[in-house]
Design an enzyme around this catalytic site. Structure first.
Site, short mmCIF file in Angstrom:
data_model
loop_
_atom_site.label_atom_id
_atom_site.label_comp_id
_atom_site.label_asym_id
_atom_site.label_seq_id
_atom_site.Cartn_x
_atom_site.Cartn_y
_atom_site.Cartn_z
N LYS A 22 29.95 35.98 134.37
CA LYS A 22 29.00 35.57 133.32
C LYS A 22 27.71 35.01 133.95
O LYS A 22 26.61 35.41 133.57
CB LYS A 22 29.69 34.51 132.44
CG LYS A 22 28.82 33.96 131.31
CD LYS A 22 29.67 33.40 130.19
CE LYS A 22 30.28 32.06 130.51
NZ LYS A 22 29.30 30.96 130.52
N SER A 23 27.86 34.10 134.90
CA SER A 23 26.68 33.48 135.52
C SER A 23 25.78 34.53 136.16
O SER A 23 24.55 34.49 136.03
CB SER A 23 27.11 32.50 136.61
OG SER A 23 27.79 31.42 136.06
N GLY A 94 24.96 27.79 126.97
CA GLY A 94 24.23 26.73 127.67
C GLY A 94 23.44 27.28 128.85
O GLY A 94 22.33 26.84 129.14
N ASP A 317 34.37 24.99 135.62
CA ASP A 317 34.86 25.65 134.40
C ASP A 317 36.37 25.88 134.43
O ASP A 317 36.95 26.35 133.46
CB ASP A 317 34.15 27.00 134.22
CG ASP A 317 32.68 26.81 133.90
OD1 ASP A 317 32.29 25.73 133.41
OD2 ASP A 317 31.89 27.75 134.16
N LYS A 344 30.61 19.97 128.06
CA LYS A 344 30.71 21.44 128.08
C LYS A 344 30.77 21.92 126.62
O LYS A 344 30.36 21.20 125.72
CB LYS A 344 31.94 21.86 128.88
CG LYS A 344 31.81 21.54 130.37
CD LYS A 344 30.72 22.36 131.01
CE LYS A 344 30.44 21.95 132.44
NZ LYS A 344 29.24 22.59 132.97
N ARG A 348 35.88 18.57 127.02
CA ARG A 348 37.11 19.22 127.51
C ARG A 348 38.15 18.21 128.01
O ARG A 348 39.34 18.53 128.04
CB ARG A 348 36.77 20.24 128.60
CG ARG A 348 36.10 21.47 128.02
CD ARG A 348 35.74 22.52 129.05
NE ARG A 348 35.22 23.70 128.37
CZ ARG A 348 34.51 24.65 128.95
NH1 ARG A 348 34.22 24.56 130.24
NH2 ARG A 348 34.09 25.69 128.26
N ARG A 390 37.13 28.31 126.68
CA ARG A 390 38.04 28.06 127.82
C ARG A 390 39.25 27.22 127.40
O ARG A 390 40.34 27.36 127.97
CB ARG A 390 37.27 27.42 128.97
CG ARG A 390 36.21 28.35 129.52
CD ARG A 390 35.75 28.02 130.90
NE ARG A 390 34.45 28.63 131.15
CZ ARG A 390 34.26 29.90 131.51
NH1 ARG A 390 35.29 30.70 131.71
NH2 ARG A 390 33.04 30.36 131.70
#
Ligand code: S3P
Length: 431
Positions: A22-23, A94, A317, A344, A348, A390
């Site tokens: 993703k990044s 984000g 993550d 996040k 979390r 997540r």
């Protein structure tokens, strides 16, 4: 509201292809859009978050064609973005919002940026503050800490900035802004965070230096050309299958082409310390100079560990899924230095403590982590993910080793990072 019903399984097996990182997918779109000429991206992650990034650059005039996991981006150079007609929408992402702020701050037009209800609760000041020091004018609710934000056109100048939180998003926003700023920008990190932006700069031949925890770039940079980028599999997505393979007895799975950038492999280090059998092979470096490899994961008896703040940015993550692993490990697991988890997609620390407790785990939330006692038998139940992708996938993995079926509610957002999660889990499951 979408839900996921997960039954316990006998074992996991198979060779699994993990979707793109993703990044890196976000950064490939951003840099391809600012380059001139054609960039081709393969194994792109077509998740909701990355599609938000594509949508934003399209609305600023960049031509981007997508066919499944392949992108063709036709950039027209660093100074070619057009003023968007509408407010830009980062959705749940984000990464899109924060890194984009750096790009928007450098544009000769005013823009507005918003996000979904979750993103509107997340702090932006960490990016706005240093960008303001560079000369940007960004305004919005709570002293420009929350979306929607208005970004007005200003000339940027380079600054030296010491990050106050270990955040790759903040570092990347400043590096993006530095492409447009006059003079040197130097970003100093307290602890190394993921360096995908730096590697992407390398791939696009953008000159910068990296020395002793500082990245420096002299702007404005000269035009750079489009490139071919192959995105490796996302280790943060692989993490759910790694832990599932370790916890479900008699399992053996192979995960292909997983990104093994050392700034992302903290979970592998911690799991090894816990006694996990994870073997890495076919280790190589691909386009964008990101290392990749295949992993073989075999069911393992785990023992509790202490996880310190040092490793936290390298697995930020992966804490939700580590918490699941810790409920099945022998002894106490203590996680410290992970207070960032509170800001996040959900809090979390709280979410994992509440949900895993409901499943029967012994988990105590602390100010910056958890204390988890194991092993404890888990029981299936109806449980909400709070809309956090997540958390949802971590609970699905916990469900594989629980007694009876588990219904995870509010799972729509799994699509933000891992659209094929449910199918891949079914493919690997033997019941
Ligand atoms: C990301 C950086 C991390 C991570 C996020 C993606 C990135 O956030 O949690 O999922 O792509 O730069 P922070 O930089 O806020 O820690």
């Amino acid at each position: 509201m979408k839900k996921l019903v997960v039954h316990p399984v006998q074992r996991l097996q198979g060779i699994l292809a993990i979707p793109g990182d993703k990044s890196i997918s976000h950064r490939a779109v951003m840099m391809g859009s600012l380059a001139y000429g054609v960039s081709r991206v393969t194994h792109f992650l077509p998740s909701a978050d990355c599609l938000s990034t594509i949508g934003i650059f399209k609305s600023m005039g960049v031509k981007i064609r997508r066919s499944g996991e392949r992108l063709t981006i036709i950039g027209r150079g660093l100074n070619s973005l057009k003023p968007p007609e509408k407010t830009l929408d980062a959705g749940n992402s984000g990464t899109t919002a924060r890194i984009l702020l750096g790009v928007l701050a450098g544009q000769p037009f005013t823009s507005r940026l918003t996000g979904d209800k979750y993103l509107k609760r997340r702090p932006m000041r960490r990016v706005v503050e240093p960008l303001a020091q560079m000369g940007a004018r960004i305004t919005g609710p709570e002293n420009a800490n929350l979306l929607p934000l208005k970004i007005e056109t200003r000339k940027l100048r380079g600054i030296t900035y010491q990050l106050t939180v270990a955040s790759a998003q903040v570092k990347s926003a400043l590096l993006m802004a530095s492409l447009f700023a006059e003079g040197e920008t130097k970003v100093i990190e307290p602890t190394p965070t993921r360096d995908h932006t730096e590697r992407m700069f390398n791939a696009f031949s953008v000159p910068f230096t990296q020395r002793g925890g500082a990245v420096s770039l002299r702007g404005p940079v000269l035009p750079f050309k489009g490139q071919k980028i192959r995105v490796p599999g996302d280790i943060s997505s692989a993490a759910f299958f790694i832990v599932a393979g370790l916890l479900v007895p008699n399992s053996r799975i192979v995960l292909k082409n997983v990104g093994l950038n050392p700034t992302r492999t903290g979970l592998l280090d911690v799991l090894h310390d816990m006694g996990a059998q994870i073997e890495v092979f076919h280790h190589k470096t691909r386009g964008g100079e990101e290392p990749v490899g295949d992993l073989i994961v075999v069911s393992s008896r785990l023992k509790g560990v202490e996880v310190s703040g040092e490793v936290a940015p390298r697995m930020i993550d992966e804490f939700p899924i580590l918490a699941v692993a810790a409920t099945q490990a022998e002894g106490t697991t203590v996680v410290r230095g992970a207070a960032e988890l509170k800001v996040k997609e959900s809090d979390r620390i709280l979410m994992m403590a509440v949900t895993l407790r409901k499943m029967g785990a012994v988990i105590e939330p602390t100010a910056d982590g958890w204390i988890i006692e194991g092993p404890t038998p888990l029981k299936g139940c109806r449980i909400s993910s709070g809309g956090d992708h997540r958390v949802a996938m971590s609970l699905a993995v916990a469900a594989l080793v629980s007694q009876g079926p588990t219904t995870v509610l509010d799972t729509e957002n799994i699509n933000t990072s891992f659209p094929g999660f449910e199918n891949l889990l079914q493919k690997a499951s033997v019941s």
